[in-house]
Design a protein around this motif. Structure first.
Motif, PDB file in Angstrom:
ATOM      1  N   ASP A 164       8.752   2.880   0.549  1.00  0.00           N
ATOM      2  CA  ASP A 164       7.835   2.048   1.475  1.00  0.00           C
ATOM      3  C   ASP A 164       7.914   2.348   2.885  1.00  0.00           C
ATOM      4  N   ALA A 165       7.316   1.751   3.600  1.00  0.00           N
ATOM      5  CA  ALA A 165       6.814   1.961   4.968  1.00  0.00           C
ATOM      6  C   ALA A 165       8.374   2.146   6.063  1.00  0.00           C
ATOM      7  N   VAL A 166       9.273   1.533   5.746  1.00  0.00           N
ATOM      8  CA  VAL A 166      10.273   1.318   6.596  1.00  0.00           C
ATOM      9  C   VAL A 166      11.724   1.643   6.088  1.00  0.00           C
ATOM     10  N   HIS A 167      12.135   1.180   4.851  1.00  0.00           N
ATOM     11  CA  HIS A 167      13.358   1.231   4.361  1.00  0.00           C
ATOM     12  C   HIS A 167      13.797   2.650   3.888  1.00  0.00           C
ATOM     13  N   THR A 168      15.221   2.822   4.378  1.00  0.00           N
ATOM     14  CA  THR A 168      15.856   4.146   4.005  1.00  0.00           C
ATOM     15  C   THR A 168      17.247   3.725   3.802  1.00  0.00           C
ATOM     16  N   LEU A 169      17.957   4.841   3.222  1.00  0.00           N
ATOM     17  CA  LEU A 169      19.673   4.393   3.004  1.00  0.00           C
ATOM     18  C   LEU A 169      20.389   4.676   4.177  1.00  0.00           C
ATOM     19  N   ALA A 227       0.965  -1.117   0.103  1.00  0.00           N
ATOM     20  CA  ALA A 227      -0.101  -0.006  -0.100  1.00  0.00           C
ATOM     21  C   ALA A 227       0.850   1.092  -0.045  1.00  0.00           C
ATOM     22  N   THR A 228       1.970   1.192   0.848  1.00  0.00           N
ATOM     23  CA  THR A 228       2.887   2.356   0.849  1.00  0.00           C
ATOM     24  C   THR A 228       3.618   2.451  -0.801  1.00  0.00           C
ATOM     25  N   SER A 229       3.947   1.427  -1.171  1.00  0.00           N
ATOM     26  CA  SER A 229       4.729   1.590  -2.375  1.00  0.00           C
ATOM     27  C   SER A 229       3.876   2.417  -3.493  1.00  0.00           C
ATOM     28  N   ARG A 230       2.414   1.839  -3.317  1.00  0.00           N
ATOM     29  CA  ARG A 230       1.459   2.565  -4.237  1.00  0.00           C
ATOM     30  C   ARG A 230       0.926   3.839  -3.842  1.00  0.00           C
ATOM     31  N   GLY A 231       1.624   4.435  -2.905  1.00  0.00           N
ATOM     32  CA  GLY A 231       0.927   5.774  -2.464  1.00  0.00           C
ATOM     33  C   GLY A 231      -0.244   5.834  -1.684  1.00  0.00           C
ATOM     34  N   LEU A 232      -0.738   4.607  -1.523  1.00  0.00           N
ATOM     35  CA  LEU A 232      -2.030   4.521  -0.565  1.00  0.00           C
ATOM     36  C   LEU A 232      -2.222   4.846   0.709  1.00  0.00           C
ATOM     37  N   ILE A 233      -0.768   4.642   1.439  1.00  0.00           N
ATOM     38  CA  ILE A 233      -0.710   5.024   2.699  1.00  0.00           C
ATOM     39  C   ILE A 233       0.623   5.697   2.995  1.00  0.00           C
ATOM     40  N   ALA A 234       0.707   6.861   3.734  1.00  0.00           N
ATOM     41  CA  ALA A 234       1.829   7.496   4.102  1.00  0.00           C
ATOM     42  C   ALA A 234       2.884   6.594   4.648  1.00  0.00           C
ATOM     43  N   PRO A 235       4.184   6.615   4.330  1.00  0.00           N
ATOM     44  CA  PRO A 235       5.362   5.802   5.126  1.00  0.00           C
ATOM     45  C   PRO A 235       5.446   6.052   6.533  1.00  0.00           C
ATOM     46  N   GLU A 236       5.112   7.511   6.912  1.00  0.00           N
ATOM     47  CA  GLU A 236       5.325   7.780   8.604  1.00  0.00           C
ATOM     48  C   GLU A 236       4.076   7.237   9.103  1.00  0.00           C
ATOM     49  N   ILE A 237       3.139   6.782   8.687  1.00  0.00           N
ATOM     50  CA  ILE A 237       2.036   6.300   9.103  1.00  0.00           C
ATOM     51  C   ILE A 237       2.141   4.764   9.256  1.00  0.00           C
ATOM     52  N   ALA A 238       2.273   4.282   8.048  1.00  0.00           N
ATOM     53  CA  ALA A 238       2.360   2.631   7.816  1.00  0.00           C
ATOM     54  C   ALA A 238       3.669   2.244   8.534  1.00  0.00           C
ATOM     55  N   GLY A 239       4.707   2.673   8.487  1.00  0.00           N
ATOM     56  CA  GLY A 239       5.904   1.986   9.141  1.00  0.00           C
ATOM     57  C   GLY A 239       5.721   1.760  10.537  1.00  0.00           C
TER      58      GLY A 239
END
Length: 204
Positions: free
Chosen positions: A138-143, A57-69
């Motif tokens: 996505d909801a969690v990952h970052t560099l 859902a996050t990768s499709r822009g349906l839910i904001a990462p800061e909420i989904a994570g």
């Protein structure tokens, strides 16, 4: 590292397959494998579906990462934690708990994000994910950056097996070991239980 729309399904299934092969090598049968006593299986299934669904859902822009994570990790911890408590008799699951704890620790230390090594991504030919990670697709990952904490528990281990590539964490390794050991242990316990029942029947 989770690919868009899913979790480390391939490696987890491979770990279960290793457990099955080991169980058969120790002379457990497919019947024993079918009778593994796993309580509250719905908790593990629900956790996997929840995390995969929120990542998609996050990768499709349906839910904001800061909420989904934070939502995904909190609910997954609760569900898997309950599953581990219900299956304390399976010591292989202790490794699953350790892996979950390692992943949760690094994620919470980095404010809800799992850092991923750009160097490891290059090693397995996944450098195309770097711009996506910079945008927190996505909801969690970052560099990984200089400010990342507990980087040694982050996704820093490059994996290339039979054409499958990914970047995983130490916690993921513990999880995979735990899955294999749980299948092996569960099958051997089912075998011993079946043999004990057979011995009792013979006495009668």
């Amino acid at each position: 590292m989770e690919r868009p729309g899913g979790i480390l399904t391939t490696l987890y299934l491979a770990s279960a397959l290793v457990g099955i092969v080991l169980a058969l090598a120790f002379r457990a049968s497919f019947r024993d494998l079918a009778h593994i006593e796993l309580r509250a299986a719905w908790a593990f299934v629900g956790a996997a579906l929840l995390e995969g669904g929120l990542a998609f859902a996050t990768s499709r822009g349906l839910i904001a990462p800061e909420i989904a994570g934070p939502t995904a990790k909190t609910l997954v911890l609760l569900l898997v934690g309950y599953g581990l408590w219900a299956n304390a008799h399976l010591r292989g699951l202790w490794f699953v708990g350790l892996g979950l704890a390692c992943n949760a620790l690094v994620i919470f230390a980095n404010k809800g994000h799992m850092p991923v090594s750009a160097e490891a991504l290059y090693k397995v030919g996944m450098e195309s994910f770097i711009p996506k990670l910079q945008q927190q697709y996505d909801a969690v990952h970052t560099l990984i950056s200089e400010s990342s904490r507990l980087w040694f528990l982050a996704d820093v281990i490059p994996v290339r097996i039979l054409g499958y590539t990914n970047v995983i964490s130490l916690g993921d390794v513990y999880l995979m070991v735990g899955i294999a050991l749980t299948v092996l242990e569960g099958a051997l316990k089912a075998k011993r239980k079946a043999q004990a029942t057979f011995d009792i029947d013979l006495r009668f």
